[in-house]
Design an enzyme around this catalytic site. Structure first.
Site, PDB file in Angstrom:
ATOM      1  CG  ASP A  77      99.287 -49.107 -97.576  1.00 37.66           C
ATOM      2  OD1 ASP A  77      98.989 -49.874 -96.648  1.00 37.66           O
ATOM      3  OD2 ASP A  77      98.674 -49.076 -98.656  1.00 37.66           O
ATOM      4  CE  LYS A 130      99.069 -55.909 -98.570  1.00 38.67           C
ATOM      5  NZ  LYS A 130      98.300 -54.677 -98.275  1.00 38.67           N
ATOM      6  CG  MET A 169     104.095 -52.628-107.591  1.00 42.63           C
ATOM      7  SD  MET A 169     102.565 -53.313-106.927  1.00 42.63           S
ATOM      8  CE  MET A 169     101.477 -53.137-108.375  1.00 42.63           C
TER       9      MET A 169
END
Length: 357
Positions: free
Chosen positions: A137, A159, A270
Site C-alpha cells: 500500500d 489506494k 480517515m
C-alpha cells in the site's frame, strides 16, 4: 546472508532444490552475484545449472571456482562433505532455510506501521525477506523494499482517497492467485492490518480459497501519530480510555451521542472529509466547544505538521491551514499536554483530580 557484503560479479554456488532455493537465488542475484545452482533434481531456475558432482574431487574442483557456497536444506551427508571442503579451501559457507515447496503457497498480512521504517517489527522484516511477491500500500513503508525483500516481485495496490486504482476484490483475487501458484506472498499494509486495514476481508478470502494465511501486527497510526506529536492517548487522572473510529463515512446521531458520553480521548482515522459533520455533531450532543483538537498530518515524514484548535474552531482552522489527508485527528483534554507549557499541564491535572474527588 549479509547483504552488506559486496557480491557484485562474485561467483555464488547454491546447493539445493531449485524451488526450495528460489528465494536464496533471488537474493544473491539481486545483490549482483553470478549464481550457480547444483541440484540432484534439475528444474527451471534463474540460476545457471551445474551438474551434480559424483565424487569428493568433483566437489573440490567445483567449489574451488566459487567465492561463496550456500547450502539450502542440505542433507546431513552433503552438509558434512561441503563444510569440510569449504574449510579446506578457506571458502565462505552459509546455510539458509528452504523456501516453501508445497503446491499451495502462503499469505502473510504484514503491518508496516505508520511509515517510519524504524517502527517495522522484526517479524515484518523476516516475512519480507522470505517473500516471492509483495503487494504493498502507499501508506506503508516501501521505499526500501528492494533491500528488505531482495529479488521479490513488487506490486503497488495502494489506494488514494476517492480513487481505488485496484479494487479490494481484485487485491484479494491477486494475493490468492499468487499463493495458489505456490508463491510465498506478503501483503504489506500501513499501520496494523486489523485496524481499518481491511485485513479481515483478505484473511477470509484466503481461508475460503484454502490458502494458509497469517497476520503480523503493526504499530497503528492511531497511537503512533499522536505520540510523535507529543500527545498521549491516555493519561492518569485525565483520560482513562481512548476510542479509535473511522471517519470514512458520516456518523449517525446515536454514534455521536455515544462518543460524547464515553468521554476520554477520541482518535479519528480517515476523518478529514467528515470533520465538519463530526465536530458539529459532537457539539450538538453536549461536547464543550473549547474541547481541544489536534490534527497531525503526514506523521513520520519530513512534512509532518500538527494543527491545534477546538471543537468550535477546528473546521475554520483546518480550512485556513489547508489540511489534507493522510491525517489523524485527536479530540480530548490530552491534546493540552502537548500544546500547553508544563505549568499549564500540571494545572490541568490538578483540576481533573479535584473533579474526580
Amino acid at each position: 546472508m549479509d547483504l552488506t557484503l559486496d557480491l557484485t560479479h562474485r561467483s555464488v554456488l547454491v546447493i539445493g532444490g531449485a524451488h526450495a532455493a528460489r528465494r536464496s537465488i533471488a537474493r544473491y542475484r539481486a545483490a549482483g552475484a553470478a549464481v550457480h545452482l547444483v541440484t540432484e533434481s534439475p528444474a527451471p531456475s534463474a540460476a545457471k545449472a551445474v551438474e551434480w558432482p559424483r565424487s569428493a574431487d568433483g566437489w573440490r574442483g567445483l567449489l574451488s571456482t566459487m567465492d561463496l557456497v550456500v547450502l539450502v536444506g542440505a542433507t546431513p551427508a552433503i552438509d558434512t562433505t561441503i563444510a569440510a571442503l569449504a574449510t579446506e579451501l578457506r571458502l565462505w559457507l552459509t546455510r539458509e532455510r528452504a523456501a516453501a515447496t508445497g503446491p499451495v503457497g502462503h499469505v502473510t498480512l504484514v503491518g508496516g506501521g505508520p511509515g517510519d521504517e524504524g517502527l517495522m517489527t522484526v517479524a515484518a522484516l523476516r516475512a519480507l525477506r522470505d517473500a516471492d511477491i509483495v503487494y504493498f500500500d502507499r501508506l506503508g513503508p516501501h521505499d526500501r523494499l528492494a533491500d528488505w525483500a531482495p529479488g521479490a516481485e513488487f506490486v503497488d495496490v495502494g489506494k488514494l482517497p476517492g480513487h481505488h486504482a485496484v479494487p479490494q476484490a481484485e487485491i484479494e483475487r491477486m494475493i490468492v492467485a499468487s499463493a495458489l501458484a505456490g508463491q510465498t506472498v506478503v501483503r504489506l499494509k500501513g499501520g496494523d492490518p486489523f485496524v481499518f486495514g481491511r485485513g479481515g476481508e483478505e484473511v477470509l478470502a484466503c481461508r475460503v480459497a484454502g490458502v494458509p494465511v497469517s497476520v503480523i501486527s503493526g504499530v497503528s497510526s492511531a497511537i503512533a501519530a499522536p505520540a510523535i506529536a507529543g500527545i498521549p492517548v491516555t493519561h492518569r487522572e485525565l483520560s482513562r480510555m481512548f476510542t479509535v473510529v473511522s471517519g470514512h463515512a458520516p456518523f449517525t446521531d446515536e454514534q455521536l451521542a455515544h462518543l460524547v458520553g464515553l468521554g476520554g480521548t477520541i482518535v479519528v482515522l480517515m476523518g478529514i472529509g467528515t470533520l465538519p459533520q463530526l465536530s458539529a455533531g459532537l457539539a450538538r450532543h453536549g461536547m464543550d466547544a473549547a474541547m481541544p483538537v489536534a490534527i497531525i498530518e503526514r506523521a513520520f515524514t519530513d512534512s509532518q505538521r500538527t494543527t491545534v484548535a477546538s471543537i468550535g474552531t477546528v473546521v475554520d482552522s483546518s480550512a485556513q491551514a489547508g489540511i489534507r489527508s493522510p491525517a489523524v485527528i485527536v479530540i480530548g483534554e490530552v491534546v493540552r499536554l502537548a500544546h500547553d507549557a508544563d505549568v499549564a499541564a500540571v494545572e490541568l491535572l490538578d483540576h481533573a483530580a479535584r473533579l474526580a474527588r
